[in-house]
Scaffold this active site. Structure first.
Site, short mmCIF file in Angstrom:
data_model
loop_
_atom_site.label_atom_id
_atom_site.label_comp_id
_atom_site.label_asym_id
_atom_site.label_seq_id
_atom_site.Cartn_x
_atom_site.Cartn_y
_atom_site.Cartn_z
CG ASP A 328 8.69 6.30 -4.03
OD1 ASP A 328 9.41 5.73 -4.88
OD2 ASP A 328 8.07 7.35 -4.25
CD GLU A 329 4.29 7.81 -3.93
OE1 GLU A 329 3.85 8.79 -3.32
OE2 GLU A 329 4.59 7.84 -5.15
CB VAL A 330 5.48 -0.76 -4.02
CG1 VAL A 330 5.20 -2.05 -4.78
CG2 VAL A 330 6.94 -0.36 -4.18
#
Length: 547
Positions: A328-330
């Site tokens: 997530d949230e790369v």
């Protein structure tokens, strides 16, 4: 400005007053109500008197094929010592028995190295007649555990006398994944705290502990192969989980019928992995200053060799067949750490990615899944939903949905994921770390509906809805540690437990459910757990005391 402020204050007081004017009476609760509500329950309209507060009126008899079962022996001891009769007088010396419960398990006891897994059979049938002894039957031991909890909830105390509701129950879970996420990176949680949450999960018939064990802030897991990770990544040498502690938690969870699913989140959220040289990408601000890195360097071959060895260890330590790989949230870090990194830009150009960091993400996730293929062939990979939204997960991957601040957004995500043939787990409406004043277990929360949120409430075929495995209530740790995790979770997480276990047609109204939840909250309190009040003024006959 004074008049608007006065009006605002009056409106606030009216809202505050209305909330308590419409609250249920403080003592409203059921007697022998079951939480979560069984699939099929027939009360026989008869409460049997079984003993006084100063007696121990119940005995549990295990059938011969499970008489030496470590799981059931441990559970039997738990219930007879505390959970079954939490109101008993500790000075009691009267051991007269008026009710026997016989427990039968068709498939016998699992071996000591057999753990609950996806597909575990939690069905059970329980009969408590108006006269005579009670029987509990299950195919697998996991069903017997759930049935023992139900049996214990039929017992209640009134005027110093124990009663039990007579009933016939046939029960099974609606969803196979019913979980709680704990976060041990933002704040360290001692093993005792984790075990207490496992106890509470069992009391609410939940079955998956999602352990978000490391993140940006700290790396508390002690790796035998790579000890530098915790030596340089943990808060202090005391804030760690060694091999013995991890195994203790896993085996304790087994005794409660709980699966322990580890999450190792990459490529982002890796700022605490500084103990592995060269693992993190070099990051720069727009003006060229060096800044801390929270994302790995996906261009280095040695990083994939390291990940293969590290995940080999993780798979040896954690027997759970689901492996959560995060993802997530790369996008939070790709600009500063990938696009602004000269070496990574050269790699991207060499591989034809040009300036497309999404293509580099795809490259990373492809390499990750390739290296896991030979070592994790029996594991199911789970990714947070960005890997589905932006990248290309393996067709057999499970997608964990956490985004969506509205019912419509959640429904769209569930429809897209299942239309693509992926199984799904929902969390977006159950971020329990967000708290709101009032009875937020009904419909509160930043993203949610808590009690009213249904993972199958989206436009899709029956085949799509069958791909939804269930849900996980999350307790992210930015503002949570051992001082408050228990009260913040429970009984708010109990609302999630009922949604994931019970028939939705029988659990439509939170106000009707409240008396059962109040009794259940007081039951958890009587058992020694910090279950907070969540529905306005109320009281429990046995209030919580400091241990």
């Amino acid at each position: 400005m004074l008049i608007p402020l006065i009006l605002l204050g009056i409106l606030s007081l009216q809202t505050f007053s209305q909330e308590f004017l419409t609250a249920p009476p403080p003592g409203l609760r059921t007697d022998g109500g079951i939480w979560p509500l069984p699939q099929q329950i027939q009360y026989l309209n008869h409460s049997r008197s079984i003993g006084t507060r100063r007696s121990r009126p119940i005995q549990i008899i295990l059938d011969e094929n499970v008489n030496d079962c470590d799981i059931l022996k441990f559970t039997k001891k738990t219930y007879l010592r505390k959970w079954l009769l939490p109101f008993e007088d500790e000075a009691s010396t009267n051991d007269s028995t008026t009710l026997f419960l016989t427990v039968s398990v068709k498939d016998g006891c699992p071996k000591s190295n057999d753990f609950p897994q996806q597909g575990m059979d939690e069905k059970y049938s329980l009969s408590v007649p108006k006269e005579g002894n009670a029987t509990l039957e299950a195919k697998e031991v996991w069903g017997a555990l759930r049935g023992l909890e139900t049996f214990s909830q039929l017992v209640f105390l009134e005027d110093e006398t124990y009663y039990i509701q007579s009933a016939n129950i046939h029960d099974f879970p609606r969803f196979s994944v019913r979980g709680i996420l704990i976060d041990t990176s933002r704040h360290y949680l001692p093993a005792q705290t984790i075990r207490r949450q496992i106890d509470l999960m069992a009391q609410n018939k939940m079955n998956v502990l999602h352990w978000h064990i490391v993140d940006i802030e700290s790396f508390p897991y002690i790796s035998k192969r790579f000890p530098n990770l915790s030596e340089k990544g943990a808060f202090t040498p005391r804030h760690v989980y060694d091999s013995k502690t991890v195994q203790n938690i896993i085996h304790y969870a087994r005794l409660r019928g709980i699966r322990v699913m580890i999450e190792i989140d990459t490529p982002g959220h890796t700022g605490s992995w500084k103990g592995q040289p060269g693992f993190l990408a070099d990051c720069s601000s727009p003006t060229g200053e060096k800044i801390p890195s929270n994302i790995l360097d996906p261009t280095k071959k040695e990083n994939y060799k390291f990940l293969a060895e590290f995940f080999t260890e993780i798979l040896e330590v954690f027997p759970e067949k689901f492996l959560h790989l995060g993802g997530d949230e790369v996008e939070y870090w790709t600009e500063a750490c990938w696009r602004q990194n000269p070496e990574i830009r050269r790699f991207m150009k060499l591989h034809g990615f040009q300036d497309n960091v999404t293509a580099l993400e795809d490259y990373y996730f492809s390499k990750l899944q390739q290296l896991l293929a030979p070592i994790a062939s029996e594991r199911r990979q789970i990714f947070w939903q960005e890997v589905f939204d932006v990248n290309v997960p393996e067709p057999n991957s499970i997608i964990h949905i956490w985004k969506g601040s509205t019912k419509t957004e959640r429904a769209e995500s569930l429809a897209k994921v299942t239309a693509a043939g992926h199984q799904a787990i929902l969390s977006s409406c159950w971020y329990l770390n967000y708290i709101h004043y009032g009875d937020d277990w009904k419909s509160g929360g930043i993203n949610g509906d808590y009690y009213y949120c249904d993972p199958q409430d989206f436009n899709g075929t029956d085949a799509q809805k069958a791909l939804v495995l269930g849900g996980i209530a999350t307790m992210w740790g930015e503002m949570v540690d051992s001082t408050n995790i228990e009260a913040r979770l429970w009984p708010r997480a109990s609302a999630v437990a009922e949604r994931l276990w019970s028939n939705p047609l029988a659990t439509k109204n939170a106000d009707e459910a409240w008396p059962r939840l109040h009794e259940h909250r007081c039951r958890m309190v009587a058992r020694g757990f910090r279950a907070q009040p969540i529905n306005g003024p109320s009281f429990c006959h046995n209030e919580w005391l400091l241990p």
